[in-house]
Design an enzyme around this catalytic site. Sequence first.
Site, PDB file in Angstrom:
ATOM      1  N   ARG A   1     -89.152  10.609  57.380  1.00  0.00           N
ATOM      2  CA  ARG A   1     -87.992   9.899  56.849  1.00  0.00           C
ATOM      3  C   ARG A   1     -87.457   8.945  57.912  1.00  0.00           C
ATOM      4  NH1 ARG A   1     -82.834  13.990  57.281  1.00  0.00           N
ATOM      5  NH2 ARG A   1     -81.829  12.183  56.374  1.00  0.00           N
TER       6      ARG A   1
ATOM      7  N   TYR B   1     -70.002  19.092  50.171  1.00  0.00           N
ATOM      8  CA  TYR B   1     -69.140  19.825  49.248  1.00  0.00           C
ATOM      9  C   TYR B   1     -67.899  19.016  48.871  1.00  0.00           C
ATOM     10  CZ  TYR B   1     -72.255  23.669  49.948  1.00  0.00           C
ATOM     11  OH  TYR B   1     -73.388  24.439  49.965  1.00  0.00           O
TER      12      TYR B   1
END
Length: 549
Positions: A438, A226
């Site tokens: 990943r 954010y």
Amino acid sequence: MKSIYLIDPKDGKLIKTHLFLAFLALAIGGFAGLLQVLVKTGKVVLPFNISYYQILTVHGVLLALVFTTFFIFGFMFAAVSRTAGTFSKKIRLLAWTGFFLMLIGTLMAAWMILLNKATVLYTFYAPLQAHAIFYIGLALFFIGTWLEGIAIILHYAIWKKTHKNILSPLLTFMAVVNSIMWIIASFGVTGSIVFQMIPWSLGWHSTINIVISRTLFWYFGHPLVYFWLLTAYMAWYVVIPKVIGWRLYSDSLARLAFLLFLIFSIPVGFHHQLMEPGISHSWKFFQVFLTFVVIIPSLMTAFSMFATFESFARSKKDAGLFGWFKQLPWGDARFVVPFIGMLAFIPGGAGGIINASNQMNAVVHNTTWITGHFHLTISTTVTLTFFGVSYWLIGHLTGRILTKKLNRLAIIQGISWAIGMTIMSGSMHIAGLLGAPRRTAFTDYGGAAQAKKWISYQLAQAVGGSILFISILLVLFIVIYLAFFAEKGIQEFPVATMDVHDEKPLLLLLENWLLWIGITFFVIIIAYAIPLYSMIQHAPTGSSGYQLW
């Protein structure tokens, strides 16, 4: 007479230095990313015994941390200087001190990574251990950012003292919220580095409490997302309306959305740890709930942006479902490039909802789906917005203009980025659904049979990554040209405004910092106090005798 659009040269020097370092990090980190996707095809071998995980660390640290943080503080300094006035000598000195601490910390960490003594990836999870210099460098970097954030907050406080009962400029308000959120959130990872990682790497303690270290990292790790996004939102709310020739949709909505991000973006880290032991399911559920609450200010932002576009179209007498779309300035790179980022956030945000959902997260956790997700969010939504900001901000600072040719090249850059990312991120999502892990190189997939299963997707990632690297070269060319060679002139710093007299009582309430920061700490304490106490209480005692380690 001095133009109202020119930032004071002393502030401008501070801002430009941040931006140039950010783009240097982009160049190196972007090249490391290109090497990654080429190595994963199994056709390219790195020279000089450089490991895949070494370039993975370079790519992650330089792009996700160094590029973003230097750019964000550069942009926030520009926003505050432009809307709240020139910095004082003391504020500027504090900001420069923070900058040099960040620079020294970056160089220390980079030095260890290049020596292959800090190949611990971007998340530097224990029990992977780096050289102590790497951790000390990270600590200095974060302390430097605190000084820069404090400089922004102090400048705002000085402005408020001389403008009593007057609403602060929206861009300055947003920069203050983002700085407060960053400082509160980064206390977690810095505390882990200083009190866990550094003593452990120096041999002062032989063990480390992994659950606490990962919890403190993700206490910071999701607000970091954010921190990136709110900077992009600053441009979306205030800059983009001015670029299209319109006004703010709602000042109060923008401020409330940012305050909601401040409150709810920090106590959500457990949704990154849903698959980990040592954390109660009830506390995981609570933080997943808070994660979904954060969707609300994101939806408020989406509503505000598209309401702005529609009201602009109606002012042009063009209503209807898609009237707004036709009226937007599709020939202006300052709008087009960030708008592509806005569109990318639609699938990116949907992927985030999946990642935060317990059952669905179990399917995609630690697969390349996650990699594809954050390449849509930070690497497309945020990064393209940063590029769009650069195309007018650098010229504003250097006294040069974005010419028609540069503007056309910038639009090509944005489109090429969208094409490359669609190919690369799309193949990552699909391969992730098929189980491709990943953080692993091609040769680590568990044998030829497993490698063959995902080879077509790795080749697609290599194609997309190559297009992205070409797009990075275009960005670097435009930035350098704007800084030193473009036609001289006044490049506007676009700031949209609106008449807020009717909203003033509500807006002044939104600047009651004791209230909003108090609520933030209250929610954080509820979300983390008991789980952290439990982690310490139930941790096995190491040879050092300290349960924390």
